[in-house]
Design a protein around this motif. Structure first.
Motif, PDB file in Angstrom:
ATOM      1  N   GLN A 193       0.831  -1.197   0.000  1.00 11.20           N
ATOM      2  CA  GLN A 193       0.000   0.000   0.000  1.00 11.20           C
ATOM      3  C   GLN A 193       0.873   1.258   0.000  1.00 11.20           C
ATOM      4  N   ASN A 238      -0.628   7.489  -0.984  1.00 11.49           N
ATOM      5  CA  ASN A 238      -1.259   8.251  -2.069  1.00 11.49           C
ATOM      6  C   ASN A 238      -1.293   7.483  -3.386  1.00 11.49           C
ATOM      7  N   ALA A 239      -1.429   6.135  -3.304  1.00 11.64           N
ATOM      8  CA  ALA A 239      -1.490   5.329  -4.515  1.00 11.64           C
ATOM      9  C   ALA A 239      -2.358   4.106  -4.255  1.00 11.64           C
ATOM     10  N   SER A 240      -2.782   3.489  -5.327  1.00 12.85           N
ATOM     11  CA  SER A 240      -3.594   2.274  -5.206  1.00 12.85           C
ATOM     12  C   SER A 240      -2.729   1.110  -4.728  1.00 12.85           C
TER      13      SER A 240
END
Length: 305
Positions: free
Chosen positions: A229, A232-234
């Motif tokens: 994870q 600020n990202a998928s």
């Protein structure tokens, strides 16, 4: 009763053709998808897959209420949750042939399964780490399930070593392997031995094993996934399959799997199955929950390197 499997590999120096084909794979291997068959029933959350004759067996957990204390959220609680453990029998066209329910009360989460030539071995655990499990033996024809023994840990997958009459289990996240020796009639020899004395730490860390398959000569294929994870990202899903030497419980060869569903799920997220062909390997994957597709891939191993 299904026909009994005869070990195809003599002990001594190992010449395992499936393993040798697998070791021709690499990061640059071309995975050729040959089919994508929709399964015609609700699969819930699939866990393990085995093949007996032309029938596929799929273990799955139906979650009715999520448990607490299997994450580090502040609102976690002691509830084991509620659910139903399933074992489905289906054909390669995705049609349901038969099904049974497995588990008892808070123990409802089936894991990865294996076939010993006569029976399927299916673990069912609480849906949380450091919990407890029931190990079942299932007749693939009658679908009669027999609880064989219990384990004071979450067993998420099983491997049956047919050459040494031993059963291996991996716990939550596959950080620990356990080994149980069996008699010729399938009874556990060292059942009363302290669990800590049966534990073997898994030296592999890049994926958590989801499902394993014994291929002979003290070797197993284990597929798995790790989810990262980034801020600020998928989420990023990393998939892989390991060739595991059960004599030392260490990976002998590791291959990343760089195939995803149209929705971005890596193929090794849920159960898998490998088959050897003359000049190729065939892999079955079922990565999606609920409305699932059976993805089939073929790899020409004569051209893999």
């Amino acid at each position: 009763m299904s026909e009994q499997r005869t070990p195809t590999h003599a002990r001594g120096p190992r010449q395992n053709s499936l393993a040798e084909k697998f070791k021709t794979l690499s990061r640059g291997t071309e995975w050729q998808q040959v089919s994508q068959q929709q399964v015609n029933f609700d699969t819930y959350h699939p866990q393990g897959m085995s093949k007996v004759g032309d029938q596929l067996f799929l273990s799955s957990v139906e979650v009715l209420e999520l448990p607490g204390r299997y994450t580090e959220r502040d609102d976690d609680n002691d509830s084991p949750g509620r659910g139903v453990g399933h074992l489905f029998k289906m054909n390669e066209q995705g049609q349901l042939v038969d099904k049974i329910e497995l588990g008892k009360e808070a123990i409802y989460h089936p894991g990865g399964i294996d076939y010993d030539g006569n029976y399927l071995w299916v673990p069912v655990a609480e849906y949380r780490p450091d919990s407890r499990s029931i190990i079942y033996r299932v007749d693939p024809e009658s679908m009669e399930a027999t609880p064989v023994f219990r384990v004071a840990d979450h067993i998420g997958g099983l491997i049956y070593n047919a050459d040494r009459d031993s059963l291996y289990g991996v716990n939550w996240g596959s950080r620990t392997f356990y080994r149980w020796n069996l008699t010729g009639t399938g009874e556990i020899i060292n059942q009363n031995k302290p669990l800590t004395e049966q534990a073997i730490q898994n030296p592999e860390h890049y994926v958590d094993y989801q499902d394993c398959q014994y291929i002979g000569d003290d070797l197993a294929l284990c597929s798995g996934v790790a989810v990262y994870q980034p801020s600020n990202a998928s989420d990023v899903q990393l998939g892989g399959i390991d060739l595991v030497d059960l004599r030392s419980v260490t990976p002998e060869y590791q291959v990343p799997v760089t195939e995803w569903t149209p929705d971005g799920m890596v193929m090794t997220r849920n159960p898998f199955l490998a088959e050897e062909r003359t000049d190729s390997l065939r892999f079955y994957f079922l990565p999606e929950d609920n409305t699932s597709h059976l993805f089939t891939y073929e790899i020409n191993t004569s051209q893999s390197r």
